[in-house]
Design a protein around this motif. Structure first.
Motif, PDB file in Angstrom:
ATOM      1  N   GLU A 172     -13.996  17.450  39.576  1.00 57.42           N
ATOM      2  CA  GLU A 172     -14.407  18.818  39.913  1.00 57.42           C
ATOM      3  C   GLU A 172     -13.232  19.805  39.944  1.00 57.42           C
ATOM      4  N   LYS A 189     -14.920  22.232  33.811  1.00 54.24           N
ATOM      5  CA  LYS A 189     -14.350  21.106  34.554  1.00 54.24           C
ATOM      6  C   LYS A 189     -14.798  19.788  33.922  1.00 54.24           C
ATOM      7  N   SER A 208     -16.081  17.434  35.418  1.00 56.21           N
ATOM      8  CA  SER A 208     -17.377  17.092  36.019  1.00 56.21           C
ATOM      9  C   SER A 208     -18.538  17.623  35.183  1.00 56.21           C
TER      10      SER A 208
END
Length: 144
Positions: A124, A76, A78
């Motif tokens: 995310e 991801k 993130s």
């Protein structure tokens, strides 16, 4: 919003993912050229991504950088942001104040908190596969 290193890290990861999905390793020089970043700076960023197990470095004549095909969908944005910039993007003040919180909010605190939560959700839930696919299909670009 992101540091320059983080921007380059995201770009590099997308480029590596696109090539890895096609079974191709890429050199630091190719990455630097494609994402329009200084080669030495790019090398440091790539080392950080390797250290956080986001990309893999393969040594030798046929070496370069790659991401395991099976992992491209699990990585991801993130993960990349946290590897390069840490978690401060989720808690920092929109005006850059050292102390900004619920008890002593800056003038933008409540509005920026909402934006920060949306950004966190996007980071995310967005994976390298979908971004690399856009690059591969020509609907997205890393440099103009």
């Amino acid at each position: 919003m992101f540091s320059k290193a983080c921007e380059y890290g995201i770009r590099a990861s997308i480029f590596i993912a696109k090539n890895s999905y096609e079974g191709v390793r890429v050199s630091p020089k190719e990455i630097s050229k494609e994402i329009d970043s200084p080669q030495a700076f790019t090398a440091k960023i790539l080392q950080e991504l390797v250290r956080h197990d986001i990309i893999k470095s393969v040594q030798g004549a046929y070496g370069g950088f790659e991401i395991d095909k099976d992992l491209i969908v699990t990585i991801k944005l993130s993960h990349i942001v946290e590897a390069i910039d840490g978690n401060k993007i989720y808690s920092g003040c929109g005006l850059g104040l050292k102390e900004c919180n619920e008890k002593r909010p800056c003038p933008m605190h409540d509005k920026f908190k909402s934006i920060r939560n949306d950004l966190k959700h996007m980071l995310e839930t967005t994976n390298l596969y979908e971004l690399a696919t856009g690059l591969k299909n020509g609907v997205a670009f890393l440099k103009i």
